[in-house]
Scaffold this motif. Structure first.
Motif, short mmCIF file in Angstrom:
data_model
loop_
_atom_site.label_atom_id
_atom_site.label_comp_id
_atom_site.label_asym_id
_atom_site.label_seq_id
_atom_site.Cartn_x
_atom_site.Cartn_y
_atom_site.Cartn_z
N GLN A 1 46.15 31.59 39.73
CA GLN A 1 45.03 30.90 39.09
C GLN A 1 45.49 29.78 38.16
O GLN A 1 44.80 28.79 37.99
CB GLN A 1 44.15 31.91 38.34
N HIS A 2 46.66 29.95 37.54
CA HIS A 2 47.09 28.94 36.56
C HIS A 2 48.17 28.02 37.09
O HIS A 2 48.43 26.98 36.48
CB HIS A 2 47.56 29.62 35.28
N GLU B 1 40.01 39.93 35.55
CA GLU B 1 41.33 40.46 35.89
C GLU B 1 41.92 41.21 34.70
O GLU B 1 41.54 40.96 33.54
CB GLU B 1 42.27 39.31 36.26
N VAL B 2 42.88 42.07 35.00
CA VAL B 2 43.58 42.77 33.92
C VAL B 2 44.24 41.76 32.99
O VAL B 2 44.15 41.87 31.76
CB VAL B 2 44.65 43.72 34.50
N TYR B 3 44.91 40.78 33.57
CA TYR B 3 45.65 39.86 32.72
C TYR B 3 44.72 39.09 31.79
O TYR B 3 45.10 38.71 30.69
CB TYR B 3 46.52 38.91 33.55
N LYS C 1 47.98 37.30 40.34
CA LYS C 1 46.69 36.62 40.20
C LYS C 1 46.78 35.50 39.17
O LYS C 1 46.28 34.40 39.38
CB LYS C 1 45.61 37.63 39.75
N ALA C 2 47.43 35.81 38.04
CA ALA C 2 47.55 34.82 36.97
C ALA C 2 48.31 33.60 37.46
O ALA C 2 47.93 32.46 37.18
CB ALA C 2 48.23 35.43 35.75
N SER D 1 48.31 41.82 38.90
CA SER D 1 47.55 40.95 38.03
C SER D 1 48.38 39.73 37.62
O SER D 1 47.86 38.62 37.45
CB SER D 1 47.08 41.73 36.80
N PRO E 1 50.07 44.83 35.17
CA PRO E 1 50.49 45.19 36.53
C PRO E 1 50.94 43.94 37.30
O PRO E 1 50.43 42.85 37.06
CB PRO E 1 49.20 45.75 37.15
#
Lengths: 301, 301
Positions: B212-213, A135-137, B208-209, B205, B202
């Motif tokens: 996921q976390h 991912e970008v992050y 997404k983070a 993202s 972005p």
DNA sequence: CACGAAAACATTCAAATCATTCATTTTAAG
DNA sequence: CTTAAAATGAATGATTTGAATGTTTTCGTG
């Protein structure tokens, strides 16, 4: 933040007797400062320099104010990039630190660590991102980790004393700070008083900086070129200004394709940080020796 | 300019114990002036002479960095920003460090140091730039100095053990890394396991983070908004995702005008880092205590 | 001016460091 | 393999350092 260590601490760190270490100090292999009462004190940077140069195994890295190392003793640089990628994406900062500092303590030149581990790791992460495997992050977070490691590394270098001055920057719109920070560290390792101006600096302001500081070198890490023709014009203008003040203009970075380079004026181009290091050393010798020779004319090569 | 220093100050400056320094004074290695009550006072030039004569390494260069300041007065936070601006523009890194660390060691909360010294200093530099009294490269170079100080400060913090997790970032196109790094340090000081993802991320993202976390908080420092409507839409989308996972969305930064804020959805808005700290502490108490109380129902405020 | 917290004082004492000597180990040469 | 030279590290008694102690002075604040 200039930490001083006692002979005992350094001796313990590298697993050698206090007697030997003190003898080495007296022989000048390690430069020490003395307390008013005559006790020896060794700056951490000096201890690290000694360890790196003499290839001593560091038994207790904590005593040298270094983060704990990996016990795997990975002194070989080959597979480090791959491991680095895994640890970066796993957000495992300690492991990343261990990889870099193990190599550093083992005496690997910083330029090589950067070229073959850090830069390579980020190239691999970039490829993973293209394949939608990262991912970008995660890439950005990896950058943060790397930044912190670079800061740590920088603070462990012997501070530049009276060397030649180099200024560095990235161009306006180029926000990649990792490469330019690595350059700074490499130049400092090569004996320069390298001062990073920062990222995203307009050419006009770079010119001002050159005029105000009159450095022996100005380096530019170019990772991204937002406007090609503006870049070419700007750099060539900068080269004019620099020439008048005898400032060498050194450029590098992945955005500098052969095509762009042919239209640029510069003093040196470096493909890798290793090249930068070599060039910096050469230029340092020339510039330092040069002036002394002026009053004693000789034939030149 | 006959500034007097206390034994403690000189001892700290050269990195020895107060006992040793006083012994040296009594032995006559340092000449001292005495107060009416019999306390030793060391003139600055005498301390400097001693340092030079003994070839001593200066550990804490405050003495040399700010020869004109008295520690007790230096710890007052009021005039620090002004001095900080001068030292930053003068490229005097050690003096800058001294200012921040004096306050830090005197027990000032990091949030306050950031709000009233560092942030303020950069606002003042911005104003100077508008009046053409400072160059762009000076501002960038000041940022580099501040970054290094923040890194140093961060490394001095006790690492978060098992606290609540907070993720932070800046939006795509916003490259100001100073504010978001300060937020991270403040949150860590408030007991959070704050993890900075990085700059220019972005919204997708970020989502997404979060997924996921699954952090308890997601914070955003907004110093620059490249596209207002995209920002509003993106943040509101992010808030949706965060809500589902019980992640608080905290925003702050100078780019968030009242006008923009009215169109945003968020859990909290912080005008200053002090607010952020307060909020983080409150949320921590609630979140940590909350789950334990679930089996023991109470009325809520 | 008085108050109280922070800083500095003198003193003591254990731990660390010093310079030196000497036995042991390692290295290198014959 | 032998032997000399060099390097290492342990041991010694003297000196230096730094932490701890309880008391006194300083200085900002009310």
């Amino acid at each position: 933040m200039n930490q001083l260590l006692s002979p005992r601490q350094v001796a313990a760190a590298i697993g050698v007797s206090e007697s030997s270490l003190k003898r080495w100090c007296d022989q000048g292999l390690l430069s020490t400062v003395k307390t008013a009462g005559g006790h020896r004190r060794i700056p951490v940077q000096e201890a690290l320099r000694f360890v790196r140069e003499q290839n001593y195994a560091v038994v207790e890295p904590r005593l040298l104010a270094m983060p704990g190392t990996d016990n795997r003793k990975a002194r070989r640089i080959e597979n480090c990039a791959q491991r680095m990628v895994e640890e970066l994406l796993g957000n495992n900062e300690q492991a990343c630190q261990a990889i870099v500092f193990d190599l550093f303590l083992a005496g690997q030149p910083v330029s090589q660590i950067f070229d073959e581990v850090i830069s390579l790791a980020f190239r691999m992460i970039g490829e993973k991102w293209e394949r939608h495997e990262a991912e970008v992050y995660q890439e950005r977070c990896s950058c943060q980790i790397a930044l912190r490691i670079l800061h740590e590394l920088r603070s462990k270098q012997t501070p530049p004393d009276s060397g030649l001055v180099a200024l560095g920057a990235t161009i306006e719109g180029d926000q990649y700070s990792l490469p330019v920070m690595m350059s700074e560290i490499v130049l400092r390792a090569a004996g320069w008083d390298a001062r990073l101006l920062g990222s995203s600096i307009p050419f006009d302001s770079m010119a001002k900086a050159i005029q105000q500081h009159k450095p022996e070198m100005f380096w530019l890490s170019v990772s991204f070129v937002p406007d090609e023709s503006a870049f070419i014009a700007g750099l060539n203008r900068l080269f004019e200004v620099a020439s008048k003040l005898n400032t060498a203009v050194v450029i590098g970075g992945r955005a500098l394709t052969t095509e762009i380079r042919t239209r640029l004026r510069y003093s040196a181009f470096c493909d890798t940080l290793r090249h930068l290091e070599e060039f910096a050393k050469t230029l340092r010798r020339r510039t330092e020796v040069g002036p002394k020779k002026t009053h004693k004319p000789r034939k030149k090569g």
